[in-house]
Design an enzyme around this catalytic site. Structure first.
Site, PDB file in Angstrom:
ATOM      1  N   TYR A 118       0.852  -1.196   0.000  1.00 10.84           N
ATOM      2  CA  TYR A 118       0.000   0.000   0.000  1.00 10.84           C
ATOM      3  C   TYR A 118       0.884   1.241   0.000  1.00 10.84           C
ATOM      4  O   TYR A 118       1.851   1.330   0.775  1.00 10.84           O
ATOM      5  CB  TYR A 118      -0.875   0.017   1.263  1.00 10.84           C
ATOM      6  CG  TYR A 118      -1.643   1.310   1.459  1.00 10.84           C
ATOM      7  CD1 TYR A 118      -2.968   1.422   1.049  1.00 10.84           C
ATOM      8  CD2 TYR A 118      -1.033   2.429   2.042  1.00 10.84           C
ATOM      9  CE1 TYR A 118      -3.665   2.608   1.210  1.00 10.84           C
ATOM     10  CE2 TYR A 118      -1.723   3.614   2.201  1.00 10.84           C
ATOM     11  CZ  TYR A 118      -3.037   3.702   1.789  1.00 10.84           C
ATOM     12  OH  TYR A 118      -3.724   4.869   1.944  1.00 10.84           O
ATOM     13  N   GLU A 206      -3.525   7.469  -4.059  1.00 13.68           N
ATOM     14  CA  GLU A 206      -3.501   6.234  -3.272  1.00 13.68           C
ATOM     15  C   GLU A 206      -3.367   5.054  -4.219  1.00 13.68           C
ATOM     16  O   GLU A 206      -4.182   4.910  -5.138  1.00 13.68           O
ATOM     17  CB  GLU A 206      -4.787   6.111  -2.443  1.00 13.68           C
ATOM     18  CG  GLU A 206      -4.774   4.938  -1.488  1.00 13.68           C
ATOM     19  CD  GLU A 206      -6.067   4.840  -0.682  1.00 13.68           C
ATOM     20  OE1 GLU A 206      -7.168   4.846  -1.280  1.00 13.68           O
ATOM     21  OE2 GLU A 206      -5.982   4.772   0.560  1.00 13.68           O
TER      22      GLU A 206
END
Lengths: 395, 292
Positions: A118, A206
């Site tokens: 991530y 993101e």
């Protein structure tokens, strides 16, 4: 401004970032589908992804057929998977129970994922600078990871004058357990992501997940990009990326009239000047047991036409049973506001109860205009009493 | 005494020849604010309001007129550069009224403020008001009254509402400070709380906050540890849904962070008297003052 995944990836690809090849489909006709599948002819599988402004698509479910919002299928079943999405309503953790209608479907190459990570870059309000957040647990929601295993998360503040430094990017690689060539590739990926963050005037990038593949690629499997609304003047080309279907039509119309409007679910429409007072006006309605139908800030320098436009927009909401106007006139003068309200009320032949509370510049002239209009408006000076009155009127 | 500004503040107005700059500089002059100069690039040598000289650069304006504060009323695309120019010239106090400055521009400004001589108020601020002494902002002057309550707020019109309630109840204000509704701002709640705590004129403090970020929670911690004066607080946005930007760029609940409930709980635990709704702000201040 929020972007779809396919738009975000198109923008990020310009920075030399590696991602699965992809094609976006905007309609469900067989010719377009056949054309879109051409680049995948040699592939065994293809990934079919619903494009909506909400996360959780993979686990999300279509109300019509129970299928998921992201499907990995053999090439010969791609058409079927595409058909299961177009025009249907996808409900995910982030859409609420009403879900979102899918109007665009993104097809991408299926790649052999080795590890998932991530990465995000955003403006951190507490540290007042950009931060890079990385986690070795890709594919999960970062909030959950933060709760369960805070050690798996790295949060690096970035000096805006220096940008993201290679030593910072290396820290992320160590967290990910990457070495050698893969680590070098990952450093380059992170540096490019920060470049993109700055150049795009993004408020959030993101990548969840960022993946490493068996072939040694560092790949953006998904991408979420939010652009700073305040910086859109620097990027006129972004206007075309705005998807009006993702917004309430009343919000689109309000935007065109330069009004700040957010649709809510209650039945008392609000018209207020100033964002803070607009929010507080919703609160006081709720405090006295009512439900606000909207947030509406007409701004400090609103003109009469804008007041009239605001009036039209709030009345388009079929749930509205009453109107509450709360104005603290500073630059905005109460007489101008009153005239705008009277004109608008006449032109729509207003039948709903309307409580109006005005303070500040030219308030006496404003009150006289309301009185002379002959309309059944209810002027009340006291804010609490005014809010109570409109709540009672819609009961 | 007021905080940050007083009768002796010498004000420069950046963007004075624009429509907004002309209007508000006139309002401030009429209130008695000592505006000594204006700056608009390319308009140097002109005079506005018959008496205020206009310069091309802040440096020139400083050399000729020695301002110690600057009010910025320039459009959002140029505002960050104007703040940087004021920092470069070493002006100790800069109040930026402009709304809509790109966030990344403000990140750079915030970085340049570190180690500089400048205190920035805002951006996206209604400004500073020390009733009876100096108005450096866009607030309606007539509702104010000189007195002992200090107000610090992220919102403009909501501050006017609080000022009005106080004035109507016979309580004046020492200084009102709009810290601005953007996610990145110069002066924080804590800076202002500290100044009010040390200001002998200020006997009570009103803090007005709203959803988004965690500035109110940090302020609550500071209040609990350091503030000796009665504090009343109002937080806007109890009825706001998550994920939607409510007007101000900074007013958004992200996930579970930034809710009104969390801010109210923190302020309550710190001993602040909580206003139940926006019409209760003045009354909450009086309740806090009468507690002792």
């Amino acid at each position: 401004m929020n972007l779809h995944e396919y738009q975000a990836k198109q923008l990020l690809a310009n920075f030399g970032l590696d991602m699965p090849m992809g094609v976006c489909l905007e309609d469900n006709n067989p010719d377009s589908i056949a054309k879109a599948l051409v680049p995948f002819q040699t592939h065994e599988n293809v990934v079919v992804k619903a494009q909506i402004h909400a996360g959780g698509r993979g686990k999300g479910v279509f109300t019509e057929n129970g299928q998921h919002g992201v499907q990995v299928v053999p090439l010969n079943q791609a058409e079927q998977a595409i058909a299961s999405m177009f025009g249907n309503t996808l409900v995910t953790k982030q859409t609420g129970s009403e879900g979102k209608r899918v109007r665009k479907v993104y097809l991408t190459e299926a790649i052999s994922v080795e590890k998932e990570f991530y990465v995000s870059i955003l403006i951190d309000r507490t540290q007042q600078c950009p931060v890079l957040i990385a986690s070795s647990e890709g594919g999960c929601e970062i909030e959950e990871v933060a709760q369960k295993s805070p050690d798996a998360i790295l949060k690096l503040p970035i000096d805006p004058l220096l940008g993201l430094r290679p030593f910072q990017a290396r820290k992320v690689c160590y967290l990910f357990g990457l070495t050698d060539e893969l680590a070098q590739r990952c450093v380059q990926t992170l540096l490019k992501l920060y470049q993109a963050f700055v150049k795009l005037d993004a408020s959030l990038i993101e990548i969840n997940p960022l993946v490493s593949t068996k072939e040694g690629r560092i790949c953006l499997l998904d991408a979420k990009v939010q652009l700073d609304d305040n910086a859109l003047f620097r990027h006129p080309e972004y206007a075309a990326l705005d998807d009006p279907y993702e917004k309430d039509p009343k919000e689109v119309e309000a935007g065109e009239a330069k009004l700040n409007y957010v649709a809510l679910k209650g039945n008392i429409a609000c018209l207020v000047n100033g964002a803070g007072l607009a929010m507080a006006t919703m609160d006081i309605i709720q405090h006295f047991g009512g439900k606000p139908a909207n947030f509406l800030d007409v701004g400090g320098g609103a003109k009469q036409e804008q007041i009239e436009a605001a009036f039209r927009i709030i009345l388009k909401d079929p749930n509205v049973k009453g109107i509450f106007i709360n104005i603290f006139g500073g630059i905005l003068k109460c007489d101008m506001l009153a005239q705008g309200v009277v004109n608008a009320a006449h032109s729509v032949q207003l039948k709903l109860p309307l409580v109006i509370r005005m303070k500040g510049t030219n308030v006496e002239i404003g009150k006289q205009i309301l009185k002379d209009s002959g309309l059944p408006l209810i002027p009340i000076d006291d804010l609490a009493l005014a809010a109570q009155t409109i709540v009672d009127k819609v009961k | 005494m007021s905080i940050f500004i007083d009768k002796n503040t010498r004000v420069l107005v950046q963007g004075i020849t624009g429509k907004t700059g002309l209007f508000h500089s006139k309002q401030c002059l009429d209130y008695g604010t000592n505006i000594v100069a204006g700056v608009t690039p390319g308009k140097g040598g002109q005079k506005v309001h018959d008496c205020i000289p206009v310069f091309n650069t802040v440096t020139e304006a400083c050399a000729a007129t020695h301002p110690n504060a600057s009010m910025i009323l320039v459009p959002p695309a140029l505002a960050a550069d104007s703040i940087l120019e004021a920092i470069d010239a070493g002006i100790p106090l800069v109040v930026c009224i402009t709304e809509g400055i790109p966030t990344q521009d403000m990140v750079t400004v915030k970085r340049k403020l570190q180690g500089s001589k400048t205190r920035l108020i805002g951006a996206n601020s209604p400004g500073l008001m020390a009733p009876g002494k100096c108005k450096m902002g866009i607030m309606p002057a007539s509702i104010h009254k000189e007195g002992s309550i200090g107000i610090v707020s992220r919102s403009g019109t909501l501050t006017y509402e609080a000022v009005w309630q106080l004035t109507e109840k016979g309580y004046g204000q020492s200084t009102t400070v709009g810290i601005g509704g953007d996610p990145i701002i110069g002066t924080t709640y804590i800076d202002v709380l500290k100044a009010f705590n040390e200001d002998p004129q200020t006997e009570g403090i009103i803090l007005i906050g709203e959803i988004g970020g965690s500035a109110e929670e940090l302020a609550a911690e500071y209040i609990r540890e350091h503030i000796k004066k009665p504090v009343a607080a109002f937080i806007g946005g109890c009825s706001a849904p998550a994920g939607k930007r409510m007007g101000h760029a900074g007013a958004i609940i992200s996930g579970t962070a930034g809710t009104a409930a969390s801010k109210i709980a923190a302020l309550k635990a710190a001993g602040a008297e909580i206003a139940q709704h926006p019409a209760d702000i003045g009354a909450a201040m009086i309740r806090a003052l009468n507690r002792k």
